[in-house]
Design a protein around this motif. Structure first.
Motif, mmCIF file in Angstrom:
data_model
loop_
_atom_site.group_PDB
_atom_site.id
_atom_site.type_symbol
_atom_site.label_atom_id
_atom_site.label_comp_id
_atom_site.label_asym_id
_atom_site.label_seq_id
_atom_site.Cartn_x
_atom_site.Cartn_y
_atom_site.Cartn_z
ATOM 1 N N ILE A 146 0.997 -1.216 0.098
ATOM 2 C CA ILE A 146 0.013 -0.099 0.193
ATOM 3 C C ILE A 146 0.994 1.247 0.045
ATOM 4 N N LYS A 147 0.464 2.337 -0.990
ATOM 5 C CA LYS A 147 1.330 3.444 -0.872
ATOM 6 C C LYS A 147 0.814 4.395 -0.065
ATOM 7 N N ALA A 148 1.272 5.306 0.653
ATOM 8 C CA ALA A 148 0.742 6.448 1.428
ATOM 9 C C ALA A 148 0.963 7.687 0.488
ATOM 10 N N MET A 149 -0.421 8.322 0.218
ATOM 11 C CA MET A 149 -0.427 9.539 -0.424
ATOM 12 C C MET A 149 -0.790 10.707 0.661
ATOM 13 N N TYR A 150 0.079 11.642 0.890
ATOM 14 C CA TYR A 150 0.117 12.588 1.850
ATOM 15 C C TYR A 150 -0.451 13.851 1.392
ATOM 16 N N THR A 151 -1.501 14.451 1.968
ATOM 17 C CA THR A 151 -2.062 15.835 1.594
ATOM 18 C C THR A 151 -2.060 16.838 2.619
ATOM 19 N N SER A 152 -1.639 18.049 2.239
ATOM 20 C CA SER A 152 -1.940 19.031 3.034
ATOM 21 C C SER A 152 -3.159 20.099 2.490
ATOM 22 N N ASN A 153 -3.893 19.534 1.770
ATOM 23 C CA ASN A 153 -5.058 20.423 1.221
ATOM 24 C C ASN A 153 -6.349 20.031 1.809
ATOM 25 N N VAL A 154 -6.253 19.544 3.096
ATOM 26 C CA VAL A 154 -7.540 19.321 3.922
ATOM 27 C C VAL A 154 -7.726 20.544 4.408
ATOM 28 N N SER A 155 -9.049 20.822 4.247
ATOM 29 C CA SER A 155 -9.746 21.924 4.864
ATOM 30 C C SER A 155 -10.679 21.664 5.927
ATOM 31 N N ASN A 156 -11.337 20.652 5.673
ATOM 32 C CA ASN A 156 -12.304 19.953 6.480
ATOM 33 C C ASN A 156 -11.943 18.571 6.605
ATOM 34 N N THR A 157 -11.694 17.866 7.782
ATOM 35 C CA THR A 157 -11.364 16.504 8.094
ATOM 36 C C THR A 157 -12.545 15.585 7.515
ATOM 37 N N VAL A 158 -13.716 15.985 7.840
ATOM 38 C CA VAL A 158 -15.040 15.489 7.610
ATOM 39 C C VAL A 158 -15.309 15.145 6.413
ATOM 40 N N SER A 159 -15.461 16.324 5.437
ATOM 41 C CA SER A 159 -15.755 16.019 4.247
ATOM 42 C C SER A 159 -14.639 15.539 3.039
ATOM 43 N N ASP A 160 -13.440 16.043 3.633
ATOM 44 C CA ASP A 160 -12.324 15.795 2.674
ATOM 45 C C ASP A 160 -11.776 14.416 2.795
ATOM 46 N N ILE A 161 -11.791 13.759 3.951
ATOM 47 C CA ILE A 161 -11.139 12.231 4.345
ATOM 48 C C ILE A 161 -12.263 11.385 4.388
ATOM 49 N N ASN A 162 -13.513 11.530 5.112
ATOM 50 C CA ASN A 162 -14.484 10.615 5.328
ATOM 51 C C ASN A 162 -15.277 10.251 4.309
ATOM 52 N N PHE A 163 -14.546 9.623 3.222
ATOM 53 C CA PHE A 163 -15.577 9.060 2.096
ATOM 54 C C PHE A 163 -15.459 7.796 2.176
ATOM 55 N N LEU A 164 -16.434 6.994 1.270
ATOM 56 C CA LEU A 164 -16.688 5.566 1.622
ATOM 57 C C LEU A 164 -16.439 4.779 -0.148
ATOM 58 N N ASN A 165 -15.720 3.799 -0.004
ATOM 59 C CA ASN A 165 -15.463 3.103 -1.248
ATOM 60 C C ASN A 165 -16.799 2.126 -1.637
ATOM 61 N N LEU A 166 -17.205 2.459 -2.653
ATOM 62 C CA LEU A 166 -18.518 1.415 -2.884
ATOM 63 C C LEU A 166 -18.063 0.258 -3.581
ATOM 64 N N ASP A 167 -16.833 0.279 -4.063
ATOM 65 C CA ASP A 167 -16.334 -0.868 -5.042
ATOM 66 C C ASP A 167 -14.833 -0.555 -5.414
ATOM 67 N N PRO A 168 -14.009 -1.171 -6.082
ATOM 68 C CA PRO A 168 -12.471 -0.881 -6.273
ATOM 69 C C PRO A 168 -12.556 0.230 -7.258
#
Length: 313
Positions: A241-263
């Motif tokens: 697994i590769k780590a992709m680091y981002t500094s463009n997070v303005s809202n931790t909830v909307s920017d990070i808290n997404f859901l994978n529905l399938d691959p």
């Protein structure tokens, strides 16, 4: 209803998921929101509409959606519909392989919904599948702090809402469920680091999107044989697994808290910083479905927090 749970990752096709609707109460002003540890006031009618959109998006993707509140006994429903945080179902339990571990509330305000949901789940799952502990649950474990990386490894934060004591108590069950490694991280204890999934999330099967500061935090890797420390990217690399680091997070909830529905498909908030998905991640080969859950997010959690996967293929 009998369910055969099966979850070995965060990216497989989501077949069955648990949700429940938001509370029947408004949170009328900022002072009230602050007092109940929410970000902003919430209009319940708008929240209901947001929730309906999310459920429809899941169903259009072919996911079976179960509202656990529909299975509560009549005498429990009046209380349940008034519990402000009840729609953050992710924390209530987690499917590790074919085993379901119940959570423990990290704050007293949330304890009633855990008790009620676990009573429902006792009827859904066999005793050797749902490892119910009831009043024996002494330490908090909220599963927004858990990512199932793949069939070998899980990633867990011990912080504000999940204790190291709870992890020590549950680690054998995780190993018995079929996983060989548990990566433990200790995030800073702040409102924006409440749970692991507000700081990082899997994108498909081979990438972890993480806030940039996480590159500096060590991970304790626990196996049946022992423990060792390494940096996050080294732990992930062990599992391709590769780590992709981002500094463009303005809202931790909307920017990070997404859901994978399938691959190939990700369900994200319409409030998310699209630069992350369009430019940084360059997800040209993936479908990114945007839905409006802004009113629900004011409670301090996002799409992933509002969904509890039971079956992923």
């Amino acid at each position: 209803m009998t369910i055969n749970p099966n979850c070995w990752n965060e990216h497989g096709e989501l077949k069955t998921v648990v949700v429940t609707a938001p509370s029947v109460w408004d949170v009328p002003d900022q002072q009230t929101a602050t007092d109940v540890q929410w970000e902003k006031p919430v209009d319940r009618k708008k929240a209901y509409k947001n929730h309906e959109k999310m459920v429809r998006a899941l169903e259009r993707a072919g996911t079976k959606v179960i509202d656990y509140a529909d299975y509560l006994p009549k005498e429990s429903r009046d209380l349940n519909e008034k519990l402000l945080n009840r729609y953050f179902v992710r924390d209530l339990a987690c499917v590790f392989g074919e085993t379901v571990l119940p959570g423990g509330a990290g704050t007293s305000m949330r304890k009633p919904e855990y008790v009620q949901a676990h009573q429902v789940m006792k009827n859904w799952f066999e005793e050797d599948v749902f490892l119910y502990v009831g009043s024996e649950q002494k330490h908090p474990m909220e599963f927004g702090d858990v990512l199932i990386l793949n069939r070998d490894a899980v990633f867990i934060n011990v912080g504000l809402r999940t204790s190291i004591e709870s992890l020590e108590h549950n680690k054998q069950a995780i190993f018995n469920a079929g996983f060989s490694e548990i990566g433990i991280i200790d995030l800073p204890r702040r409102a924006d680091t409440l749970h692991l999934d507000m700081n990082c999330n899997m994108v498909g099967d081979d990438m972890l999107l993480a806030r940039s500061y996480m590159r500096y935090l060590p991970v304790q890797v626990v196996t049946r044989e022992g423990k060792q420390y390494m940096m996050l990217h080294d732990f992930l690399a062990r599992h391709h697994i590769k780590a992709m680091y981002t500094s463009n997070v303005s809202n931790t909830v909307s920017d990070i808290n997404f859901l994978n529905l399938d691959p190939e498909t990700i369900l994200v908030s319409s409030q998310a910083n699209q630069r992350i998905f369009s430019k940084e991640l360059n997800l040209k080969k993936k479908q990114v479905i945007k839905i409006d859950v802004e009113e629900l997010e004011k409670g301090g959690g996002g799409i992933r927090c509002m969904t509890l996967p039971l079956v992923r293929s």
